[in-house]
Design an enzyme around this catalytic site. Structure first.
Site, short mmCIF file in Angstrom:
data_model
loop_
_atom_site.label_atom_id
_atom_site.label_comp_id
_atom_site.label_asym_id
_atom_site.label_seq_id
_atom_site.Cartn_x
_atom_site.Cartn_y
_atom_site.Cartn_z
N ASP A 252 0.68 -1.21 0.08
CA ASP A 252 -0.02 -0.05 -0.04
C ASP A 252 0.90 1.17 -0.16
O ASP A 252 2.07 1.36 0.32
CB ASP A 252 -0.83 0.03 1.36
CG ASP A 252 -2.22 -0.74 1.09
OD1 ASP A 252 -2.42 -1.35 0.13
OD2 ASP A 252 -2.66 -1.03 2.21
N ARG B 41 -5.79 3.94 -8.55
CA ARG B 41 -6.98 3.70 -8.37
C ARG B 41 -7.60 2.20 -8.66
O ARG B 41 -8.44 1.79 -9.28
CB ARG B 41 -7.72 4.45 -9.74
CG ARG B 41 -7.67 5.97 -9.89
CD ARG B 41 -8.63 6.64 -8.76
NE ARG B 41 -8.69 7.91 -8.82
CZ ARG B 41 -8.63 8.66 -7.47
NH1 ARG B 41 -8.17 7.86 -6.50
NH2 ARG B 41 -8.43 9.98 -7.37
N THR C 62 -2.38 1.38 -5.02
CA THR C 62 -3.13 2.36 -4.17
C THR C 62 -4.43 2.77 -4.88
O THR C 62 -4.69 2.38 -6.13
CB THR C 62 -2.02 3.78 -4.21
OG1 THR C 62 -2.71 4.52 -3.60
CG2 THR C 62 -1.48 4.12 -5.76
#
Length: 1158
Positions: free
Chosen positions: A424, A728, A669
């Site tokens: 992440d 996205r 992410t």
């Protein structure tokens, strides 16, 4: 003594209340207590400010209503563990043989057959007793290991428990407390991703949806509201929304506690009975039976997933295969040894010498069996499970200091093989300290300092500030620093905190606005989740007018807007053309600076005929608040905010280390592609000019899927090697990425994937990955439950430490294997050749048991406790299919075995001629006193093995085997202790160890043989491993796993996860017979219990608090209880088939209401 009588509500009353569901529960609360507020009054608590934060009052409640913990099951006693260790087949055979040998030593043959040596017959009993003592030592050592490991593991479990905190309101202040400090009457706050630690009734909620599958097996999310279903149950997960609830039952009185105590009672009754797997008659499985993966926001988990099988780590697979191979070889050699000894004895005595069978001959046959079993004991490396367990527990303990809280032991070694990390961005690569540094308001771009309240357009600023405050979680707060110059503290959602910080920077107080709009006044809240990528809050303005505030990813918000606040607060039209211009001129420049862009918007709904402004939208009749699509369209843009989340200063160096170590780091992410690319470049994930891919979720899916929407592995393989950034991304994209990389075969050694996650919807990806890392600070409880390791500091650099420890574990196992297999090859060969050539094993049974104990138990301890060094990051990862025993290791094993065998055979056949004062010990009669000749063989063998233990510290062909030896005091202490013990055994062991004292010359010769190992090791290092054929590698992973797991379990679906499998997907059991035979025959089973001690604590015992019972385990437990009850009912009804294996599930198919306990 305080009791629940001190309150107007008893424990049994609250228990009965929590067994009701839905409208029934609501009716009971309203009729009996006059609503939840009435129940609060009876429990003497304030629904707004909670309980006073007074230790005496809280302790009073714990005494009255119980603590929020379930007492752990008592751990197994030392004697129980010793008894279990004694169940091993080989130990039983040895015990029987020793007892027979002991019995025969007291048998006095007739005078004509009596031995001439009186001391010989007197000492005959010693061997039997010595074997009994050796077996006793083995059993005690095994039991001691089990006991210490179980104790350590309980310590680890309690550490995991204290990590779990929950938010409550006490004395009007929000507090995060450890879950077992919760008391009845607490006002607790539940939010998206929480695991509920107690039962309760909702006071207020926003769009709250609960996953109750852990209790009811119902996979659909259940909507909860104070208006129609206020009941919240412990052990369930909040998957969407938020709320406040009154805690009504804790610990053993909660629904989870009741199930746990019932199961505990049921388990005690059938402790000795083996549970049989239950088969379903039809393809439809009972409610909850097929619920293998936590449902996470309706995330589609592909059907082809095998849920019914136990998963094994890479190292477990390799070791299981290796153990089988060694076990087969050992069994064959042992059987051949016994056969050869018996046949040779029969031929020489009965055929050649023509003697008839006598009772005293039985002692010969017993002796042959003892030799055979001892060969088997030596052949099987039962120290292997011990070595892996020691290496893992040692690492787990040390990793805690490096901010890695390991939940699953095998994740530790798997991490050493990781070839790919999907990380992440927020909080892991960045600091998660968000600040709003750029704003676009009323067509003006503000950079650096925020605009002051007075400078802004009055109509815009009021809507902007109200929108930020009202449309944020009320548990997000910004704490003013105590000392000037320090950063503000942020509690709750960091993005919301940055926006609240912007209000403070503008010179206003967000708390004043919150007081104007308390949480109770909010009409409806659409909480943020990964599919919405936005959050909306509805408030009532009066006269049936409603205002909807929205915030979310800027490009998503802009597509829903038809108007915008222009210069001086003027409302302007806003269509696709304006959105494209704004994206180019505002959003892309912000994203290029590495900022996260947040769009803020609003929408007014007014009754038909009352529209005053063009941006208002009219409605007729009732508004359908469930039609989210319609509610969110036609909004007005207020502003776009640029939020900075700086990269952690230590991350670029950590990523560079990963890349040097051959690990590819990918960033996944939910942010804009430009923001993601900018952060990835700052971190070093992407290098300027490099041939790398950065894709958005939509494009990624378009490239990897066929026309029918299914993932095409071939298309996927064309993309993932170059992919570095996925922006996205939906949670399903993360899952597809992880699954695709794991299943890809384009790389030589197959990929081992680690993934980080903090959100509820990351759970499937965390479970699918080889190692799942959850965030200890920002992570939701659902993510933590699905993970293998929790990063207590949310920092990427801690993952690099985990890689180092993982590689260290893998190398420790390899070192032990290299050492152990050399001992095995030499001992088995010399015993076998000895049996063939001189009708006796040069190494006696007790000597072999000593070698086995010292070389297995102590060597595993010595070699498994090396500290990791940075050098471990200088080599590439092994990957999934790399052999456990490399060609270099085979070269070392064979090389050292050849040296040792050459010396031992030279001593065996010519030692009496070459060594002074050494009469031959060959062909000695049974029961003869120990000879110096065979003692020299035993002594030389142990000394060479001890020196080879130093060689085994290096497995990659390093020259300096002494490097870092003094950094491992455990190794030094064990090595010296073993040497001193051995000298005492040789000199003073006598009949007990079948040794004769040696003189100085004999000792010097043995020491020279031992030291020669070091020089021989240097010679072996000069030979390149590449001269060996590639087939000289063993323990290759990713072959079909065997039915035996390292834990001693069988690779079959458990009762809990019995799923209807597809045709041909049934477990492959054709080798089950062989496996069973082998499991019974080898000593692996005993030391496997060491590993099992961990798993039994983890799987079987009651957890110390409700939170440690993961959804899976609770679900499995509940199913077992339910199945047992159904079978019992059907037995009474006579509906059970003769076999007792098949039952119908239709009767219970509709029972989704949960559990009722009268």
């Amino acid at each position: 003594m305080p009791s629940s009588d001190d309150y107007d509500c008893s424990i049994s009353e609250l228990k009965l209340l929590m067994e009701l569901r839905g409208a029934e529960a609501l009716e009971k609360v309203n009729s009996t207590y006059n609503g939840v507020e009435g129940l609060c009054r009876k429990l003497k608590t304030d629904p707004i400010n909670g309980l006073p934060n007074d230790t005496k009052e809280l302790e009073h409640r714990r005494t009255a209503f119980g603590k929020n913990e379930i007492p752990p099951a008592p751990s197994k006693s030392f004697f129980r563990l010793a008894w279990e260790a004694l169940q091993d087949i080989t130990l039983v055979i040895l015990l029987v043989a020793a007892l027979v040998s002991l019995g025969l030593s007291f048998y006095k043959p007739p005078a004509e057959h009596a031995s001439n040596d009186s001391s010989e017959s007197e000492a005959g009993w010693i061997e039997g007793v010595a074997i009994l003592v050796a077996v006793l030592v083995v059993v005690l050592v095994t039991a001691l290991n089990d006991w210490t490991k179980e104790k350590q593991f309980r310590g680890l479990q309690s550490k995991i428990e204290t990590e779990h905190k929950f938010s409550v309101i006490r004395g009007g202040e929000p507090l995060d407390i450890v879950v077992n400090e919760l008391v009845v009457g607490d006002i607790a706050r539940v939010k998206y991703g929480d695991l509920l630690p107690a039962d309760g009734l909702l006071i207020q909620s926003n769009d709250l949806k609960i996953d109750e599958s852990s209790l009811t097996g119902e996979s659909d999310l259940i909507r909860k509201s104070e208006e129609f279903d206020p009941v919240l149950l412990s052990g369930t997960h909040a998957m969407e929304g938020s709320g406040r609830f009154l805690v009504t039952a804790v610990g053993l009185n909660s629904q989870t506690g009741i199930i746990m105590s019932l199961l505990g009672a049921a388990k005690e009754k059938k402790d000795d009975k083996k549970e049989e797997p239950t088969t379903l008659t039809n393809g439809n499985h009972m409610n909850g039976l097929g619920n293998g993966v936590d449902k996470a926001a309706e995330l589609p988990v592909p059907e082809e997933e095998e849920v019914g099988r136990m998963s094994k780590s890479v190292l477990q697979t390799k070791l299981s295969n290796l153990a089988l191979q060694i076990g087969y070889i050992g069994s064959i050699v042992a059987a051949a040894t016994v056969l050869i000894l018996i046949i040779r004895h029969c031929i020489s005595k009965y055929a050649i010498e023509g003697k008839s069978f006598e009772a005293s001959d039985i002692s010969h046959f017993v002796n042959f069996i003892i030799i055979g079993v001892t060969v088997l004991v030596i052949a099987v490396p039962e120290g292997l499970p011990l070595a892996i367990t020691l290496a893992l527990t040692y690492s787990v303990k040390k990793m805690m200091k490096d901010n890695n809280l390991v939940r699953h032991l095998d994740a530790c070694e798997t991490m050493g093989n990781a070839t790919s990390i999907c990380s992440d961005k927020t909080g892991t690569l960045t600091t998660n300290r968000m600040t709003c540094v750029q704003q676009y308001i009323n067509s003006e771009f503000y950079k650096g300092n925020a605009p002051k309240y007075e400078q802004m357009d009055p109509s815009t600023r009021d809507i902007l500030f109200n929108g930020i405050v009202i449309n944020s979680g009320y548990n997000s707060t910004v704490v003013t620093p105590k000392n000037p110059g320090e950063q503000r503290g942020q509690i709750g959602n960091k993005t919301e905190c940055s926006l609240l910080g912007f209000i403070m920077d503008s010179g206003r107080s967000y708390e004043d606005l919150r007081r104007q709009f308390p949480e109770e006044k909010l009409y409806k809240v659409y909480t943020f989740n990964s599919s919405r990528k936005s959050m909306m809050t509805v408030i009532e303005l009066g006269d049936k007018k409603y205002r909807i505030y929205a915030k979310g990813a800027s490009e998503i918000i802009l597509t829903r807007c038809n108007y915008i606040f222009g210069k001086s607060g003027k409302i302007e039209q806003f269509g696709p053309k304006e959105a494209a211009v704004m994206t180019k001129n505002v959003i892309e420049p912000m994203a290029s600076d590495g900022l996260r862009t947040i769009g803020l918007a609003f929408k007014d709904l007014v009754p038909a005929g009352s529209k005053k402004y063009e941006y208002e939208e009219e409605y007729d009749g009732e508004i359908d608040w469930e039609d989210e699509e319609k509610i969110r369209e036609g909004q007005t843009v207020i502003a776009v905010m640029g939020i900075q989340d700086p990269v952690r200063p230590e991350v670029p160096a950590a990523i560079a280390k990963c890349q040097k170590a051959g690990i590819t780091v990918r960033m996944v992410t939910g942010d804009n592609i430009n923001t993601a690319r900018s952060i990835a470049t700052q971190c070093g994930i992407m290098q300027p000019g490099g041939d790398f891919l950065a894709l958005e979720g939509k494009e990624f899916n378009a490239r990897i899927r066929d026309a029918d929407g299914k993932v095409n592995q071939q298309k996927f393989d064309a993309i993932w090697p170059k992919l570095r950034v996925l922006a996205r991304a939906q949670p399903s994209d993360k899952y597809v990425l992880v699954k695709g990389i794991i299943e890809s075969t384009v790389t030589k050694n197959r990929e081992v994937v680690a993934v980080t996650g903090d959100g509820t919807n990351d759970a499937p990806a965390l479970k699918k990955a080889d190692v799942g890392f959850a965030m200890g600070i920002a992570g939701t409880d659902v993510a933590k439950e699905a993970s293998d390791i929790i990063l207590t500091d949310d920092n990427f650099s801690s993952i690099v430490k985990a890689v180092m420890w993982g590689r260290n574990v893998y190398d420790s196992i390899a070192k032990f294997l290299q050492f152990q297999l050399t001992v095995n090859v030499v001992a088995v060969t010399i015993a076998f050749i000895g049996a063939c050539a001189i009708s006796d094993s040069p190494l006696k049974a007790v000597q072999m048991l000593w070698v086995n104990l010292i070389m297995d138990t102590l060597a595993s301890l010595a070699l498994a406790t090396e500290m990791p060094t940075e050098d471990l990051l200088n080599r590439k990862p092994y990957g999934r299919t790399k052999s456990l025993i490399s060609r270099t290791m085979v070269k070392n094993i064979v090389g050292h075995a050849v040296y040792q065998l050459a010396i031992l055979f030279a001593i065996m056949f010519w030692g009496d001629k070459l060594i002074p004062n050494t009469p031959s010990g060959r062909n000695a009669e049974l029961g003869s006193p120990p000879s110096a000749h065979f003692t020299i063989i035993f002594n030389a063998f142990v000394l060479m093995t001890l020196v080879n233990e130093i060689n085994a510290r290096k497995i990659h062909g390093e020259r300096n085997v002494f490097k870092g030896i003094f950094t491992n005091p455990i190794f030094c202490v064990i090595w010296i202790t073993t040497l001193i013990s051995h000298i005492l055994i040789v000199q003073f062991g006598g009949q007990w160890f079948s040794t004769a004292p040696l003189d100085l010359t004999q000792w010097i010769i043995c020491i020279c043989c031992g030291v020669g190992e070091l020089f021989w090791g240097q010679i072996i290092n000069c030979i390149p491993a590449s001269i060996l054929p590639k087939s000289f590698r063993f323990g290759k992973g990713d072959v079909q796993p065997t039915s035996i797991m390292l834990s001693g379990e069988y690779d079959m679906p458990s009762t809990a996860s019995t799923l209807p499998m597809k045709d041909g997907a049934a477990a492959d059991h054709q080798r089950a017979g062989q496996s069973l035979w082998l499991l019974g025959l080898t000593r692996l089973q005993t030391q496997i219990r060491v590993v099992k001690a961990f798993q039994s604590v983890n799987d079987d015992s009651h957890p110390n608090s409700l939170t440690t019972s993961t959804a899976d385990r609770l679900r499995a437990s509940y199913r077992r209880l339910r199945i047992a009850r159904e079978l019992e009912q059907q037995k009474r009804a006579g509906g059970l088939r003769a076999s007792g294996q098949v039952y119908s599930t239709e009767t219970n198919a509709k029972d989704t209401s949960g559990i009722r306990f009268a």
